[in-house]
Design an enzyme around this catalytic site. Structure first.
Site, short mmCIF file in Angstrom:
data_model
loop_
_atom_site.label_atom_id
_atom_site.label_comp_id
_atom_site.label_asym_id
_atom_site.label_seq_id
_atom_site.Cartn_x
_atom_site.Cartn_y
_atom_site.Cartn_z
CG ASP A 116 -1.99 -1.03 1.17
OD1 ASP A 116 -2.44 -1.33 0.06
OD2 ASP A 116 -2.38 -1.54 2.23
CG ASP A 307 -3.59 -1.46 9.61
OD1 ASP A 307 -3.09 -0.56 8.92
OD2 ASP A 307 -3.10 -2.60 9.69
#
Length: 424
Positions: A116, A307
């Site tokens: 990512d 997250d």
């Protein structure tokens, strides 16, 4: 690539079972090549990252098979070979092969990892740990070549300048077969680190202190698996479903969770006024209608996980007043904002203070948006469930990288969602 198509307006109800932790699994699979015997994992999530790691194993003549949550890996015929660049660049956690290959062969050559794009995530602390153990590190183009020399890996005193899960695990993987004693200070404390250490210790490693900021490792010559290792539940997946259930549920029970791993997240939900029913391994989220605005600040574990700052954002849209999020781990983790705004969300990012401001939003409307990374995609997915009309999420493979059997789980909660292959 796949598109995820969501027809919003279907409130969620029923039970959902959380899979094994992604952030454990992506470290455990590289760790398996340290074994001198076949290895078996249970509760392995069915996510794209697992399949990409299996491709990397195959390139080293390490056989693996995966079905019904069981992953078998046989590293007994492993060979040194060039690792497939495409698979390496598909996920950042491929960097765990650096520590594992050093422990196995005393040498590692690997492409710079991908994954990512959520802002700078340097691997300097990994390199610092390897160099402390006597390694020489050379960059050759987009390759990192790490060698140990004649003496092999040596136990060392390692102080991490910043708390890093990746650097902590990589140092452990290298040190477990190093000669002598290694001490890692300012180590990360995440449950996934404890999970990896449990696996290694059950094979004969000598590691103490996992879950604290000082980890001590006495090197061993051989690691042998004798039992199946059951991976811990995924706290980030659990948090995502908690947010989803609170935002748009009629009563959802989330099973196979360890509530202690979610204390900081649960505390914020309670602060919003959500009445959770917490049991030993499950959490029930009743229908909730009135939410207080809150302030969120991400921190290393046991603080609020980076997250989970994106998955909680759609829930904050329902709060009375403005909520704020400051991500101290990855301040540039903001890819979801413009996509949610396309759906009518009232969110803005103040660059000067690094603050995301989430304002009360009465209505979301389906739109065509893009999942820029795993947790941004999760945020958009929750918003799509809440929205009026149809939401199409491009680049949905990013969601599949981190969420186990996501379509089946959402369908079982009465969502109307499907994956469509994007041939364009």
């Amino acid at each position: 690539m796949n598109k995820m198509i969501i027809k919003g307006g279907h409130r969620l109800s029923g039970n959902v079972t959380i899979g094994g932790a992604k952030n454990s699994t992506v470290a455990l699979i590289p760790a398996a090549i340290l074994a001198d015997t076949p290895v078996q994992f249970d509760m392995v999530p069915n996510i794209l990252d697992v399949h990409n790691l299996m491709v990397i194993l195959e390139s080293m003549n390490v056989s693996s098979d995966f079905a019904d949550g069981i992953l078998n890996i046989d590293p007994t015929k492993i060979i040194e070979s060039a690792l497939p660049s495409k698979a390496i660049k598909s996920l950042r956690a491929s960097y765990y092969f650096m520590g594992a290959l050093l422990g196995r062969f005393g040498r590692a050559e690997i492409s710079f990892p991908g994954g990512d794009n959520i802002g700078p995530r340097p691997i300097d602390q990994h390199i610092k740990a390897f160099e402390a153990m006597g390694c020489k590190v050379v960059n050759k183009g987009d390759q990192i070549v790490i060698t140990t020399g004649e003496k092999g890996l040596q136990g060392a005193q390692i102080f991490l300048d910043v708390v890093s899960v990746g650097a902590t695990i990589n140092a452990i993987l290298a040190a477990v077969k190093a000669k002598g004693h290694t001490v890692i200070r300012n180590a990360a404390k995440e449950p996934e680190i404890i999970d990896v250490v449990t696996f290694l210790n059950n094979m004969g490693a000598k590691i103490r202190g996992a879950g604290t900021d000082v980890i001590r490792i006495e090197g061993v010559e051989s690691l042998r698996a004798t039992n199946t290792h059951i991976i811990i539940p995924d706290r980030i997946e659990a948090g995502t479903y908690l947010s989803m259930a609170a935002a748009y549920g009629e009563g959802v029970k989330i099973q196979n969770v360890i509530p202690e791993h979610l204390e900081s997240f649960i505390a914020k939900l309670k602060e919003m006024g959500i009445k959770l029913e917490i049991n030993e391994d499950s959490i029930y989220v009743p229908k909730s209608v009135d939410f207080k605005n809150i302030e969120v600040k991400t921190m290393p574990y046991p603080g609020f996980a980076t997250d989970l700052q994106q998955p909680i954002t759609p829930l904050l849209l329902r709060a009375n007043g403005d909520s704020t999020i400051i991500d101290t781990i990855y301040p540039k983790r903001t890819k979801h904002i413009q996509e949610l705004c396309k759906m009518g969300a009232k969110i803005r990012y103040d660059e000067e203070s690094g603050t995301i401001i989430v304002s009360h939003t009465d209505k979301l409307v389906g739109a065509k948006i893009t999942a820029g990374e795993i947790r941004a995609g999760a945020s958009e997915m929750i918003a799509g469930l809440m929205a009026e009309g149809t939401t199409v999420i491009d680049n949905a493979d990013n969601i599949l990288r981190g969420y186990d059997n996501i379509i089946d789980k959402l369908t079982n909660l009465h969502a109307e969602v499907e994956l469509v292959n994007d041939e364009n």
